[in-house]
Write an enzyme that holds these catalytic residues in place. Structure first.
Site, PDB file in Angstrom:
ATOM      1  CB  CYS A 220      -0.870  -0.021   1.249  1.00 46.62           C
ATOM      2  SG  CYS A 220      -1.724   1.503   1.555  1.00 46.62           S
TER       3      CYS A 220
ATOM      4  CB  CYS B 143      -2.857   4.973   6.448  1.00 43.96           C
ATOM      5  SG  CYS B 143      -4.285   4.082   7.039  1.00 43.96           S
TER       6      CYS B 143
ATOM      7  CB  CYS C 281      -2.206  -2.012   7.484  1.00 44.37           C
ATOM      8  SG  CYS C 281      -3.784  -2.195   6.699  1.00 44.37           S
TER       9      CYS C 281
ATOM     10  CD  GLN D 126     -17.332 -10.457  15.315  1.00 47.67           C
ATOM     11  OE1 GLN D 126     -16.290  -9.847  15.103  1.00 47.67           O
ATOM     12  NE2 GLN D 126     -17.667 -10.868  16.515  1.00 47.67           N
TER      13      GLN D 126
ATOM     14  CE1 TYR E 298     -20.560  -7.088  27.835  1.00 48.97           C
ATOM     15  CE2 TYR E 298     -20.407  -9.450  28.247  1.00 48.97           C
ATOM     16  CZ  TYR E 298     -20.273  -8.151  28.689  1.00 48.97           C
ATOM     17  OH  TYR E 298     -19.852  -7.906  29.972  1.00 48.97           O
TER      18      TYR E 298
ATOM     19  CB  CYS F 203     -12.083  -8.131  19.427  1.00 45.26           C
ATOM     20  SG  CYS F 203     -12.850  -6.902  20.467  1.00 45.26           S
TER      21      CYS F 203
HETATM   22  N1  SAH Z   1     -21.466 -11.268  19.766  1.00 44.74           N
HETATM   23  C1  SAH Z   1     -21.711 -10.282  18.754  1.00 44.74           C
HETATM   24  C2  SAH Z   1     -21.271  -8.870  19.146  1.00 44.74           C
HETATM   25  C3  SAH Z   1     -19.928  -8.733  19.791  1.00 44.74           C
HETATM   26  S1  SAH Z   1     -19.331  -7.075  19.909  1.00 44.74           S
HETATM   27  C4  SAH Z   1     -21.090 -10.681  17.428  1.00 44.74           C
HETATM   28  O1  SAH Z   1     -20.290 -11.616  17.364  1.00 44.74           O
HETATM   29  O2  SAH Z   1     -21.424 -10.077  16.423  1.00 44.74           O
HETATM   30  C5  SAH Z   1     -19.740  -6.599  21.523  1.00 44.74           C
HETATM   31  C6  SAH Z   1     -21.192  -6.195  21.709  1.00 44.74           C
HETATM   32  O3  SAH Z   1     -21.354  -5.860  23.089  1.00 44.74           O
HETATM   33  C7  SAH Z   1     -21.637  -4.972  20.931  1.00 44.74           C
HETATM   34  O4  SAH Z   1     -22.797  -5.282  20.204  1.00 44.74           O
HETATM   35  C8  SAH Z   1     -21.934  -3.912  22.011  1.00 44.74           C
HETATM   36  O5  SAH Z   1     -23.015  -3.075  21.689  1.00 44.74           O
HETATM   37  C9  SAH Z   1     -22.275  -4.794  23.192  1.00 44.74           C
HETATM   38  N2  SAH Z   1     -22.072  -4.209  24.537  1.00 44.74           N
HETATM   39  C10 SAH Z   1     -21.132  -3.334  24.949  1.00 44.74           C
HETATM   40  N3  SAH Z   1     -21.223  -3.121  26.272  1.00 44.74           N
HETATM   41  C11 SAH Z   1     -22.252  -3.879  26.733  1.00 44.74           C
HETATM   42  C12 SAH Z   1     -22.824  -4.092  28.016  1.00 44.74           C
HETATM   43  N4  SAH Z   1     -22.363  -3.475  29.099  1.00 44.74           N
HETATM   44  N5  SAH Z   1     -23.870  -4.953  28.124  1.00 44.74           N
HETATM   45  C13 SAH Z   1     -24.350  -5.599  27.033  1.00 44.74           C
HETATM   46  N6  SAH Z   1     -23.846  -5.416  25.781  1.00 44.74           N
HETATM   47  C14 SAH Z   1     -22.810  -4.582  25.632  1.00 44.74           C
END
Ligand code: SAH
Length: 451
Positions: free
Chosen positions: A72, A78, A81, A282, A311, A407
Site C-alpha cells: 500500500c 495511514c 495496517c 463482525q 453481548y 477481540c
Molecule cells: N457477539 C456479537 C457482538 C460482539 S461485539 C457478534 O459476534 O457479532 C460486543 C457487543 O457488546 C456490541 O454489540 C456492544 O453493543 C455490546 N455491549 C457493549 N457493552 C455492553 C454491556 N455493558 N452490556 C451488554 N452489551 C454490551
C-alpha cells in the site's frame, strides 16, 4: 535527555502490545512504528510522551529477514495496517507470540494454538468509515484519520476495502465538489458533512451508504442521492444520520432513510441477518464463520442446554447455536442491535431464542439473584472486556461452561484470571483467529469450566 530532531541509531529490542518497536537508549525508551525486532535503524526524535520518545524512521540500516515491501502506498502515513511491512507468512507467528507473551505477563498458564489465517487476507472489511477534508487548493479529499490526530490521510483505494465501496467513495468526493456540500469543520463547528459510513454484505452484495451530517438541514440531499444511485446501481440503501455534537463518536442518534430499507442483509453461517446502521457486525465475514464454527465446536452441545449469549449484538452467535440447544437468551445494550436481533430470529424462523436490551452485568446479576439455572454462558464483550459484576454473578450462577470470545486478548486474559479465582479452570487451549489481517488485532476464544 533526548531533544526533538535529534538523530539516534539503535536496535529494536522488542515490539510492544501496541505494535511499537522499542529502542532502549540509555535510560530512555524510543517508540518506533513500522519496524521489526532486531532491526538496526536510524530515527529522528519527533515527540516526547510519558512512557518515552517517539522516533520516525530515517533509515533501516539492517533490515529483518521478515521484512517485506508494503503493497500500500500510504501505509506509513495511514497507520491502520500496522503489520504490512512484515512478511505475511510471519504475521500469524507474530500474533501468536504476542498472545503467549500476554499470558506470561498475567501469569495465565494455558496452551495457545497456531493462528487460523484468512484464505484471502485482502478486501475483507465490510464496514468503512471515511472522513473528508478540503485542501488549500479547495479540492475535497476522502481519507482516513492519521493515528493520534485529526488530519486526514487521503486515499483512493484501500487493500482492505471491497473495491466497489472505494469506487462509491470516489463518486461521493466528485459529487460533494459538484454540489458544493460543505465539509464539517471540527474546530469552528461549521459545515455539514462529517463522515460517510459504508456497510457491505459479503454474500448478498447489498450496500448501505450513510451520510453523517451535522444538522437536519441537508440542502443538496435529493440530487446527491439521485446522482449517486445513477452512478452506482449496486447501492441498496442510503441513510442520513445527524450528529450535531462535538465528539469523536461517529454516529449521532437521529436517522432518516433517504433510499431503500435503511439496513442491509447478509448471510452468515447459512442464516440471514438484518444489519442496521448502528448495530455491531463482525468486520470480516469469512473469518467470522471460522471463529463461530471453532467456538461452537468447543462447547460440545447435547441439545438440552439453556444458553445465554451475552453481548450478543444482532444475535449472530445465539442464532447459530439455537438449533443445537433447548433455549437461548441474548442480552445486548445497544437497542438498535436488539431490534435487529428480534427481527433476525423471525426472519430465520428460530423460535427458541429471545433477546433483551440490558447491561450484560446487571442482567446476569438479576439471574443470579433469581437463582436461575444456566448451562452455557457465551460471552463476547467489547475491547474493554467484561465487568466485575458480570464475572462474579456468572460465578454465583454456577454456570458449568463459559465460552469467552474476545477481540482483545489483554482484557480477556485479565477476565480469565478473575474467573479462575472464582472457581473456573480453562479447558483445552486458546484458539486464535485472524479476523484482521495486516493489523495488530486478533480474535481469541477460550473455554472455561467450573471446577
Ligand atoms: N457477539 C456479537 C457482538 C460482539 S461485539 C457478534 O459476534 O457479532 C460486543 C457487543 O457488546 C456490541 O454489540 C456492544 O453493543 C455490546 N455491549 C457493549 N457493552 C455492553 C454491556 N455493558 N452490556 C451488554 N452489551 C454490551
Amino acid at each position: 535527555m533526548l531533544k526533538k530532531k535529534q538523530v539516534v541509531t539503535g536496535t529494536i529490542a522488542h515490539i510492544d502490545e501496541m505494535g511499537n518497536g522499542i529502542i532502549k537508549y540509555r535510560e530512555d525508551m524510543i517508540l518506533v512504528r513500522g519496524v521489526l525486532p532486531q532491526e538496526e535503524v536510524r530515527v529522528e526524535i519527533v515527540k516526547r510522551l510519558q512512557q518515552g520518545y517517539v522516533g520516525n524512521i530515517l533509515e533501516i540500516i539492517k533490515p529483518s529477514e521478515y521484512r517485506c515491501k508494503p503493497k500500500c502506498s500510504i501505509y506509513a502515513k495511514c497507520g491502520s495496517c500496522q503489520l504490512m511491512h512484515r512478511k505475511q507468512s510471519n504475521q500469524a507467528q507474530y500474533k501468536k507470540e504476542q498472545v503467549v507473551e500476554l499470558c506470561k505477563k498475567q501469569r495465565l498458564s494455558i496452551p495457545v494454538e497456531d493462528v487460523l489465517c484468512a484464505g484471502n487476507p485482502y478486501h475483507y472489511r465490510n464496514k468503512m468509515i471515511i472522513g473528508f477534508q478540503k485542501g488549500r487548493d479547495k479540492r475535497i479529499k476522502a481519507g482516513f484519520y492519521e493515528e493520534f490526530s485529526h488530519r486526514i490521510i487521503p486515499y483512493e483505494a484501500c487493500l482492505l476495502h471491497p473495491k466497489e465501496c472505494d469506487d462509491i467513495v470516489q463518486s461521493i468526493v466528485s459529487l460533494i465538489q459538484k454540489l458544493a456540500i460543505e465539509i464539517y469543520d471540527e474546530d469552528r463547528r461549521t459545515g455539514l458533512l462529517r463522515h460517510v459510513l459504508i456497510r457491505y454484505g459479503k454474500v448478498t452484495k447489498q450496500i448501505m451508504v450513510v451520510f453523517v451530517v451535522r444538522s437536519n438541514v441537508f440542502p443538496a440531499r435529493r440530487r446527491l442521492v439521485e446522482e449517486l444511485l445513477k452512478a452506482h446501481s449496486n447501492i441498496t440503501t442510503i441513510v442520513q444520520n445527524v450528529n450535531p455534537r462535538k465528539t469523536s463518536i461517529v454516529l449521532g442518534n437521529e436517522e432518516r432513510i433517504l433510499y431503500g430499507k435503511g439496513y442491509i442483509e447478509d448471510i452468515l453461517c447459512g442464516l440471514r441477518f438484518k444489519i442496521s446502521c448502528k448495530s455491531f457486525y463482525q468486520i470480516n465475514h469469512d473469518q467470522c464463520e471460522v471463529l463461530y464454527t471453532k467456538a461452537l465446536d468447543k462447547l460440545m452441545l447435547t441439545g438440552n442446554e439453556v444458553v445465554l449469549d451475552a453481548y450478543c449484538g444482532i444475535g449472530t452467535i445465539g442464532m447459530c447455536v439455537a438449533s443445537k440447544v433447548k433455549q437461548v437468551i441474548g442480552v445486548e445494550l445497544n437497542k438498535d442491535a436488539v431490534k435487529d436481533a428480534i427481527q433476525n430470529a423471525k426472519l430465520n424462523r428460530i423460535r427458541n431464542i429471545r433477546f433483551l436490551c440490558d447491561d450484560a452485568g446487571s442482567f446476569v446479576s438479576q439471574l443470579a439473584k433469581a437463582q436461575q439455572t444456566l448451562d452455557v454462558l457465551i460471552m463476547d464483550p467489547p475491547r474493554s472486556g467484561s465487568s466485575q459484576e458480570f464475572l462474579s454473578s456468572a460465578a454465583r450462577l454456577r454456570v458449568p461452561k463459559i465460552l469467552y470470545i474476545s477481540c482483545n486478548p489483554n482484557t480477556q486474559i485479565r477476565d480469565i484470571r478473575t474467573l479462575q479465582k472464582l472457581g473456573y479452570r480453562v479447558e483445552g487451549s486458546m484458539t486464535l483467529v485472524d479476523m484482521f489481517p495486516f493489523t495488530n488485532s486478533i480474535e481469541s476464544v477460550c473455554m472455561l469450566v467450573r471446577k
